[in-house]
Motif scaffolding. Sequence first.
Motif, PDB file in Angstrom:
ATOM      1  N   GLU A 195      47.761  47.478  68.679  1.00  0.00           N
ATOM      2  CA  GLU A 195      46.547  48.281  68.439  1.00  0.00           C
ATOM      3  C   GLU A 195      46.653  49.598  69.205  1.00  0.00           C
ATOM      4  OE1 GLU A 195      43.017  46.194  69.376  1.00  0.00           O
ATOM      5  OE2 GLU A 195      43.370  44.630  67.908  1.00  0.00           O
ATOM      6  N   PRO A 196      46.231  50.704  68.652  1.00  0.00           N
ATOM      7  CA  PRO A 196      45.505  50.906  67.403  1.00  0.00           C
ATOM      8  C   PRO A 196      46.413  51.343  66.240  1.00  0.00           C
ATOM      9  CG  PRO A 196      45.413  52.888  68.703  1.00  0.00           C
ATOM     10  CD  PRO A 196      46.295  51.933  69.444  1.00  0.00           C
ATOM     11  N   PHE A 197      47.691  51.055  66.325  1.00  0.00           N
ATOM     12  CA  PHE A 197      48.608  51.545  65.296  1.00  0.00           C
ATOM     13  C   PHE A 197      48.554  50.678  64.041  1.00  0.00           C
ATOM     14  CE2 PHE A 197      50.558  52.673  69.451  1.00  0.00           C
ATOM     15  CZ  PHE A 197      50.318  54.033  69.370  1.00  0.00           C
ATOM     16  N   LEU A 227      50.357  62.933  67.937  1.00  0.00           N
ATOM     17  CA  LEU A 227      51.497  63.579  68.580  1.00  0.00           C
ATOM     18  C   LEU A 227      51.705  63.040  69.991  1.00  0.00           C
ATOM     19  CD1 LEU A 227      53.724  65.740  68.650  1.00  0.00           C
ATOM     20  CD2 LEU A 227      52.021  67.350  69.505  1.00  0.00           C
ATOM     21  N   ALA A 228      50.623  62.919  70.749  1.00  0.00           N
ATOM     22  CA  ALA A 228      50.751  62.421  72.121  1.00  0.00           C
ATOM     23  C   ALA A 228      51.336  61.013  72.131  1.00  0.00           C
ATOM     24  CB  ALA A 228      49.394  62.449  72.819  1.00  0.00           C
ATOM     25  N   CYS A 229      50.898  60.168  71.175  1.00  0.00           N
ATOM     26  CA  CYS A 229      51.452  58.812  71.087  1.00  0.00           C
ATOM     27  C   CYS A 229      52.958  58.866  70.834  1.00  0.00           C
ATOM     28  CB  CYS A 229      50.778  58.032  69.953  1.00  0.00           C
ATOM     29  SG  CYS A 229      49.048  57.622  70.239  1.00  0.00           S
ATOM     30  N   LEU A 279      43.261  58.268  68.395  1.00  0.00           N
ATOM     31  CA  LEU A 279      43.467  56.839  68.609  1.00  0.00           C
ATOM     32  C   LEU A 279      43.002  56.482  70.014  1.00  0.00           C
ATOM     33  CD1 LEU A 279      47.073  56.646  67.120  1.00  0.00           C
ATOM     34  CD2 LEU A 279      44.919  56.158  65.960  1.00  0.00           C
ATOM     35  N   VAL A 280      42.146  55.496  70.100  1.00  0.00           N
ATOM     36  CA  VAL A 280      41.702  55.034  71.417  1.00  0.00           C
ATOM     37  C   VAL A 280      42.644  53.910  71.847  1.00  0.00           C
ATOM     38  CG1 VAL A 280      39.836  53.996  72.734  1.00  0.00           C
ATOM     39  CG2 VAL A 280      39.321  55.642  70.919  1.00  0.00           C
ATOM     40  N   ARG A 281      43.315  54.129  72.943  1.00  0.00           N
ATOM     41  CA  ARG A 281      44.280  53.126  73.373  1.00  0.00           C
ATOM     42  C   ARG A 281      44.391  53.110  74.893  1.00  0.00           C
ATOM     43  NH1 ARG A 281      50.286  55.712  73.055  1.00  0.00           N
ATOM     44  NH2 ARG A 281      50.813  53.549  73.435  1.00  0.00           N
ATOM     45  N   ARG A 282      44.916  52.010  75.365  1.00  0.00           N
ATOM     46  CA  ARG A 282      45.241  51.895  76.782  1.00  0.00           C
ATOM     47  C   ARG A 282      46.753  51.693  76.856  1.00  0.00           C
ATOM     48  NH1 ARG A 282      42.207  47.771  77.902  1.00  0.00           N
ATOM     49  NH2 ARG A 282      40.585  48.832  79.074  1.00  0.00           N
ATOM     50  N   VAL A 283      47.451  52.579  77.547  1.00  0.00           N
ATOM     51  CA  VAL A 283      48.894  52.378  77.659  1.00  0.00           C
ATOM     52  C   VAL A 283      49.126  51.254  78.660  1.00  0.00           C
ATOM     53  CG1 VAL A 283      49.504  54.721  77.016  1.00  0.00           C
ATOM     54  CG2 VAL A 283      49.074  54.187  79.403  1.00  0.00           C
ATOM     55  N   ASP A 284      50.320  50.688  78.605  1.00  0.00           N
ATOM     56  CA  ASP A 284      50.511  49.432  79.325  1.00  0.00           C
ATOM     57  C   ASP A 284      50.816  49.602  80.811  1.00  0.00           C
ATOM     58  OD1 ASP A 284      53.811  48.932  77.860  1.00  0.00           O
ATOM     59  OD2 ASP A 284      52.905  50.616  78.888  1.00  0.00           O
ATOM     60  N   ASP A 285      50.137  50.495  81.470  1.00  0.00           N
ATOM     61  CA  ASP A 285      50.341  50.620  82.912  1.00  0.00           C
ATOM     62  C   ASP A 285      49.037  50.376  83.668  1.00  0.00           C
ATOM     63  OD1 ASP A 285      48.911  52.796  82.220  1.00  0.00           O
ATOM     64  OD2 ASP A 285      50.018  54.190  83.496  1.00  0.00           O
ATOM     65  N   ALA A 301      57.577  51.070  70.190  1.00  0.00           N
ATOM     66  CA  ALA A 301      56.306  51.338  70.865  1.00  0.00           C
ATOM     67  C   ALA A 301      55.097  50.888  70.038  1.00  0.00           C
ATOM     68  CB  ALA A 301      56.186  52.837  71.164  1.00  0.00           C
ATOM     69  N   TYR A 302      55.216  50.925  68.709  1.00  0.00           N
ATOM     70  CA  TYR A 302      54.044  50.683  67.863  1.00  0.00           C
ATOM     71  C   TYR A 302      53.958  49.250  67.338  1.00  0.00           C
ATOM     72  CZ  TYR A 302      53.451  55.809  67.658  1.00  0.00           C
ATOM     73  OH  TYR A 302      53.265  57.132  67.970  1.00  0.00           O
ATOM     74  N   THR A 303      55.031  48.481  67.528  1.00  0.00           N
ATOM     75  CA  THR A 303      55.004  47.083  67.067  1.00  0.00           C
ATOM     76  C   THR A 303      55.448  46.166  68.201  1.00  0.00           C
ATOM     77  OG1 THR A 303      57.305  47.013  66.279  1.00  0.00           O
ATOM     78  CG2 THR A 303      55.655  47.813  64.720  1.00  0.00           C
ATOM     79  N   ARG A 304      55.202  44.873  68.012  1.00  0.00           N
ATOM     80  CA  ARG A 304      55.654  43.875  68.992  1.00  0.00           C
ATOM     81  C   ARG A 304      55.839  42.560  68.246  1.00  0.00           C
ATOM     82  NH1 ARG A 304      49.686  43.937  71.568  1.00  0.00           N
ATOM     83  NH2 ARG A 304      48.641  42.828  69.887  1.00  0.00           N
ATOM     84  N   PRO A 305      56.547  41.602  68.856  1.00  0.00           N
ATOM     85  CA  PRO A 305      56.682  40.298  68.207  1.00  0.00           C
ATOM     86  C   PRO A 305      55.300  39.691  67.989  1.00  0.00           C
ATOM     87  CG  PRO A 305      58.244  40.509  70.007  1.00  0.00           C
ATOM     88  CD  PRO A 305      57.354  41.702  70.083  1.00  0.00           C
ATOM     89  N   ARG A 306      55.118  39.057  66.814  1.00  0.00           N
ATOM     90  CA  ARG A 306      53.802  38.499  66.506  1.00  0.00           C
ATOM     91  C   ARG A 306      53.447  37.421  67.513  1.00  0.00           C
ATOM     92  NH1 ARG A 306      54.199  36.816  60.958  1.00  0.00           N
ATOM     93  NH2 ARG A 306      53.917  38.983  60.407  1.00  0.00           N
TER      94      ARG A 306
END
Lengths: 261, 215
Positions: free
Chosen positions: B150-152, A229-231, A213-219, B209-214
């Motif tokens: 995203e990307p979940f 697994l890491a997610c 999964l390509v993602r940017r964490v919120d920091d 972590a994988y969802t949020r309010p729309r």
Amino acid sequence: MSTPTSDRPARRSPPIGRRSIDDTRALLLATGAEMVATESAVTIGRVDLLDVCRRAGLSTVGSAYKIWDTQDDYRLELLHHVLGEFIPGRDAIDLVTAAIADDPDALPPLPELIRTATGTAIADGDDGARHFSIYVGLWLASVDDAALARELHDSDVTVIDAYAGLYDAVAEAYGLEWKPPFDARFFATMVAAMTDGLTVRMGAHGDLVERTLVRRVDDGSEEAEWSLLACGVYALARAFSRPRGAGAPGERDGGHDAGGG
Amino acid sequence: MLLEAGAALLAERGVSVTLDRISLIDVCRRAGLKTAGSGYKIWPNQDAYRAELLHELVVGSSASFATKDQVDGVFGGERIPPLDELIRVVAADNAALNRTIYPTYLVVWLAQRTDAELAATFAEAEDAWLDALVALFTAVVDAYDLEFVEPFDAAILGVTLSALVEGLTIRQRATPELVPESLPLPTGDRGAVQDWTPFAIGVKAIFDAYTRPRR
């Protein structure tokens, strides 16, 4: 990850007669582990020393009985051999522990540490799948074998405690503390559970589990490739820890609750 | 009846547990039949019986993971509960269910690794189960006016949560003292303490972590 069956057997072994007792012992333990991992009808409690010798290319069982008095003695040592080798991620523990001890200031941001350290922890490839199959076989057999259940328990506790020590050190290095009632042992247990479970899931939904999964964490960090697994580990780490001293009496657990009627 | 009796025997014996030790005579006795004759009128031999039993176990154990009925039960009331409460209650039920069926599932999981025909049946049942789970989580996310970060997506959430409950079931039997029945969290009205199972705690962490309010 260590590989209990990687020093596998017959063809690469010295010819019979020139093999030492130690060589024979290693050969028969590796062969037994291979049989337990690959043959669904063979559990450690039922593995037959004569079959093991045949599989290992020995013409008689005599040399085995020079090492072990009985089949049960062999099975017990095979159990210790398998459990002792089945400690996933030991290299990662040593690596991260050394990095913390060497220069805590040089550590990467926590998300990056989690991303890279857990990226390869799922039992991958044939060897990884084989090791986990051995573990599952032992786990199933322990249902009606109290002695085996004790061995498995003690081995698992050793692994969990090794990881708990690591997670406490990581929390300390990053200025974090566990949110009550959580602690490093509980976090380690949850991470181990997710790792085990994803390994089972890999057998059913490998395409999903192996997705990157390509993602940017919120920091504000850069986009990067994350394993499932890491997610999951990152999500648990965020839920179970907080900056040291951030707790307040009566504090509510975080998260969003969009429910209501 | 004889398939049910075989499944029960398999579950009871834990695992010495390989299927090759389930005998049709034992199964018939377990089912209250005096002889194995009626069993052999249905299956020509023990292997044929075991093959069908295994097929039933694959389909049955995979289907048992789906929790749609549980959630429908919660949604069926006049008021949709807060999401945390839904997670706390449904995840606790699901973890308890899993403990009873999971050894059987793992027997099948192991067996399908070396049996191509069984593996195909297994994959089919697992795909159907995942489809059901995706529908379930999509419905939950919609009902609570959430969206996936995203990307979940619902499939990733489903696989991750399934992995967690399966892993906790393995851990619970191996090291019960490390997997408490519940932990107290101040999530009730005005910070009142409520009991959360480890699985429910994990579900909440992942869901948050994988969802949020729309938006």
